[in-house]
Scaffold this motif. Structure first.
Motif, PDB file in Angstrom:
ATOM      1  N   PHE A 160      -9.508  -1.013   5.978  1.00  0.00           N
ATOM      2  CA  PHE A 160      -9.765   0.317   6.354  1.00  0.00           C
ATOM      3  C   PHE A 160     -10.845   0.840   7.144  1.00  0.00           C
ATOM      4  CE2 PHE A 160     -11.617  -1.168   1.775  1.00  0.00           C
ATOM      5  CZ  PHE A 160     -10.253  -0.754   0.825  1.00  0.00           C
TER       6      PHE A 160
ATOM      7  N   THR B 142      -5.572   1.470  -1.922  1.00  0.00           N
ATOM      8  CA  THR B 142      -4.769   2.280  -1.309  1.00  0.00           C
ATOM      9  C   THR B 142      -3.952   2.939  -2.876  1.00  0.00           C
ATOM     10  OG1 THR B 142      -5.231   1.697   1.359  1.00  0.00           O
ATOM     11  CG2 THR B 142      -3.481   3.630   0.384  1.00  0.00           C
ATOM     12  N   ARG B 143      -3.658   1.746  -3.324  1.00  0.00           N
ATOM     13  CA  ARG B 143      -2.473   1.704  -3.924  1.00  0.00           C
ATOM     14  C   ARG B 143      -3.492   2.271  -5.842  1.00  0.00           C
ATOM     15  NH1 ARG B 143       2.531  -0.825  -4.822  1.00  0.00           N
ATOM     16  NH2 ARG B 143       3.764   0.041  -6.134  1.00  0.00           N
TER      17      ARG B 143
ATOM     18  N   GLU C 189       1.771   2.041   2.914  1.00  0.00           N
ATOM     19  CA  GLU C 189       1.937   2.784   4.486  1.00  0.00           C
ATOM     20  C   GLU C 189       3.317   2.488   5.183  1.00  0.00           C
ATOM     21  OE1 GLU C 189      -1.059   2.479   8.495  1.00  0.00           O
ATOM     22  OE2 GLU C 189      -1.182   1.506   6.686  1.00  0.00           O
TER      23      GLU C 189
ATOM     24  N   HIS D 190     -16.364   1.331   0.030  1.00  0.00           N
ATOM     25  CA  HIS D 190     -14.916   1.684  -0.646  1.00  0.00           C
ATOM     26  C   HIS D 190     -14.557   1.035  -1.992  1.00  0.00           C
ATOM     27  CE1 HIS D 190     -13.818   2.568   3.353  1.00  0.00           C
ATOM     28  NE2 HIS D 190     -12.647   3.840   3.339  1.00  0.00           N
TER      29      HIS D 190
ATOM     30  N   SER E  42       0.712  -1.144  -0.064  1.00  0.00           N
ATOM     31  CA  SER E  42      -0.276  -0.135   0.261  1.00  0.00           C
ATOM     32  C   SER E  42       0.712   1.219  -0.158  1.00  0.00           C
ATOM     33  CB  SER E  42      -0.685  -0.209   1.642  1.00  0.00           C
ATOM     34  OG  SER E  42      -0.670   0.068   2.201  1.00  0.00           O
TER      35      SER E  42
ATOM     36  N   GLU F  32      -6.991  -3.843   1.420  1.00  0.00           N
ATOM     37  CA  GLU F  32      -7.239  -2.787   1.332  1.00  0.00           C
ATOM     38  C   GLU F  32      -5.673  -2.099   1.145  1.00  0.00           C
ATOM     39  OE1 GLU F  32      -7.432  -0.664   5.554  1.00  0.00           O
ATOM     40  OE2 GLU F  32      -5.456  -1.203   5.441  1.00  0.00           O
TER      41      GLU F  32
END
Length: 588
Positions: free
Chosen positions: A364, A196-197, A69, A229, A67, A192
């Motif tokens: 999420f 996110t990507r 993060e 989402h 992701s 997730e």
């Protein structure tokens, strides 16, 4: 599990008396054992043989590097052979695969780039881990198909995503699409990460809910979060084939599903589970359990007194039910490694406790967590229990930002906590850790009710979620609050008067057909109306969460009526699959 087996770890051919410890496999279990062994014995010869390039990495962090993060891949590489040599004087050899164990000679055969060799041991520690399960789906060898368990998996997926992002930067107009096959813990983390990507993501899950270990009344909360989402859910079906698209097509492959659906994809991530990597142990004649995991005693010793095993490949005892099988979690693996080292070096050991299976996942904005067996597992094992549900704020409800924590827990008839699960946007991790500790300690509903937990308005409530769970369980178990469950809705509607004690506005926004609406504040004045409507039938009471209906149930019982309260209230009714289908089209 096998009985504890005494046995010397001294090898007769060891000339200087120093113990020769060989560890097969690194990461959590193997490296924990090797490091602990060095701390206990400065003079032992400790060799770690790892078949991959990476002996110590944070596997649980892989989705978060996907992701972005976790910004840098190397953050996940905890140690190298060089750092382990410098800090612990360990002889770590990557790209070394153990191909056979000679238990009589106490040697292992090792294959490496420079040939095959033989290595003697006094104590052998097996930490082979687990291997990714691939479903019987045609076309899984396509370059678009990936798994996510190792650093090599991460690198391959990262390269694929980078290539797709380069296409977008070069003017690609078709959206980049991904399909995740499997909606378990790792699968949901991957979903997730991919969203996110910036990918458009679908999920395929053979079970009829996401996160199959979760209670059926809690899983829909995660499903709604995924849909919010933009994630497409395909539940109760499975993938059957990965079909390449022709050159120049918008997407790389088509994923065909058993229900006839066809999903376009540029990335297919398969995450349907793992199996113990116990082939080496089996070939050596070590005892295995029914599910193929290596059998060990309470000190992690296998059926051979000179061989120990830890991690995802070993069989553990599940708490409460007593069932045995593998539990692929990092926490137990680390503790097992420490225990095995203590055992092989004659140090005081802490015998392996039954495993609770405590786990947590972020989806999420939601968090879901479990500890101990679920209702279905307890029922299958024939364990008598009562389910209890609460929906309580994670801190003082009157303090800004209070979020509901939805908890479903099971209690034995004698009050012992047997298992618990929770979903919410805040405070879930704190509660599941308290409940996991309570479960390990054998605490009861009475104990939960009396727990003294930290309270200040931003952090908790004077009656914490855990206390409330204990209060409700006390009432259920001692008969103060007879209850009914959403899963029994059809039977209840057919045999009882459903009494909705919410406000008129709440009732108008959505209700059960035929339910009598009497707000709980009016109940005492309208008892004759309720008695006439019941006409001798039981009264099935509900409100939004179960609190007002509990008050109403006590009033009705005092009036001589046969009354029961809906466990979890309307909030649970609208998320329990069978009941929710009955309520289809009714606003929540």
């Amino acid at each position: 599990m096998i009985p504890s087996t005494p046995g010397s770890t001294t090898h007769p051919s060891d000339p200087d008396g120093a113990r020769r410890i060989v560890v097969v496999g690194g990461v959590a279990g193997g490296m924990s054992a090797a490091a602990r062994a060095r701390r206990l014995d400065e003079h032992a010869s400790i060799v770690v043989l790892e078949q991959s390039d990476h002996v110590s990495f944070a596997g649980c962090g892989l989705p978060y590097q996907v992701s972005g993060e976790i910004a840098h891949r190397d953050t996940l590489l905890l140690h190298s052979p060089g750092s382990l040599r410098a800090s612990l004087d360990l002889d770590v050899r990557t790209r070394h695969r153990v191909t056979a164990i000679d238990r009589t000679a106490r040697t292992v055969i090792v294959a490496a780039e420079d040939g095959t060799s033989e290595l003697a041991y006094d104590a052998l520690l097996l930490a082979p881990g687990a291997t990714t399960v691939l479903p019987p789906v045609a076309g899984l060898d396509h370059p678009a198909v990936h798994t996510l368990r190792t650093i090599a998996d991460l690198d391959a997926l990262a390269a694929r995503l980078a290539g797709l992002e380069a296409e977008v930067a070069a003017g690609r107009t078709a959206p980049v699409r991904a399909v995740v096959v499997g909606a378990g813990f790792i699968g949901l983390e991957a979903v997730e990460a991919l969203v996110t990507r910036g990918l458009s993501v679908d999920v395929v899950e053979r079970a009829d809910q996401v996160l199959p270990p979760l209670e059926p009344d809690l899983a829909p909360l995660l499903a709604d979060e995924l849909r919010d989402h933009g994630v497409g859910l395909h539940l109760g079906t499975s993938a059957t084939a990965v079909v390449p698209r022709p050159a120049g097509a918008d997407h790389a492959v088509a994923l065909e599903l058993a229900d006839g659906t066809v999903l376009d994809a540029d990335v297919v991530l398969v995450s349907v589970g793992v199996r113990p990597a116990s082939d080496l142990a089996a070939a050596a004649g070590l005892a295995l359990g029914e599910r193929g995991a290596i059998r060990v005693d309470a000190d992690q010793r296998t059926s051979d007194p000179h061989v120990w095993a830890v991690g995802d490949a070993v069989e553990v005892v599940h708490a409460v039910t007593g069932a045995t099988g593998p539990v692929p979690l990092a926490g137990p693996a680390n503790r097992q490694g420490r225990r095995a080292a203590d055992s092989m070096l004659g140090h005081r050991t802490t015998p392996q406790a039954p495993v609770l299976g405590t786990a947590i996942v972020r989806v999420f904005g939601l968090t879901a967590a479990v500890t101990g067996p679920s209702h279905a597992t307890l029922t299958s094992a024939g364990v008598a229990h009562e389910q209890v549900r609460v929906h309580a704020a994670h801190h003082a409800g009157w303090f800004p930002g209070a979020e509901p924590v939805h908890v479903t827990a099971s209690f034995a008839p004698d009050g012992r906590l047997l298992g618990a699960q929770a979903v919410g946007r805040a405070g879930v991790d704190k509660r599941i850790d308290v409940l996991a500790t309570a479960l390990r300690a054998g605490l009861t509903a009475d104990d939960l009710a009396e727990l003294e937990l930290a309270y200040a308005p931003p952090f908790g409530a004077a009656k914490d979620v855990v206390n409330m769970l204990g209060f409700v369980a006390q009432n259920v178990l001692d008969g103060t609050m007879p209850q009914w469950h959403a899963a029994d809705l059809d039977e209840v509607v057919a045999t009882s008067l459903v009494l909705d004690v919410r406000s008129r506005d709440e009732h108008a926004a959505g209700h059960l057909d035929g339910a009598l609406n009497v707000p709980h504040t009016e109940l005492r004045e309208r008892l004759d109306e309720v008695r006439a409507a019941a006409a001798g039938r039981p009264v099935a009471v509900h409100c939004a969460s179960g609190v007002r209906s509990y008050l109403a149930t006590r009033v009705l019982l005092a009036a001589g009526l046969d009354a029961r309260n809906l466990s979890g209230g309307w909030l649970t009714l609208t998320t329990t699959p069978h009941a929710a289908r009955t309520l289809e089209g009714v606003p929540a």
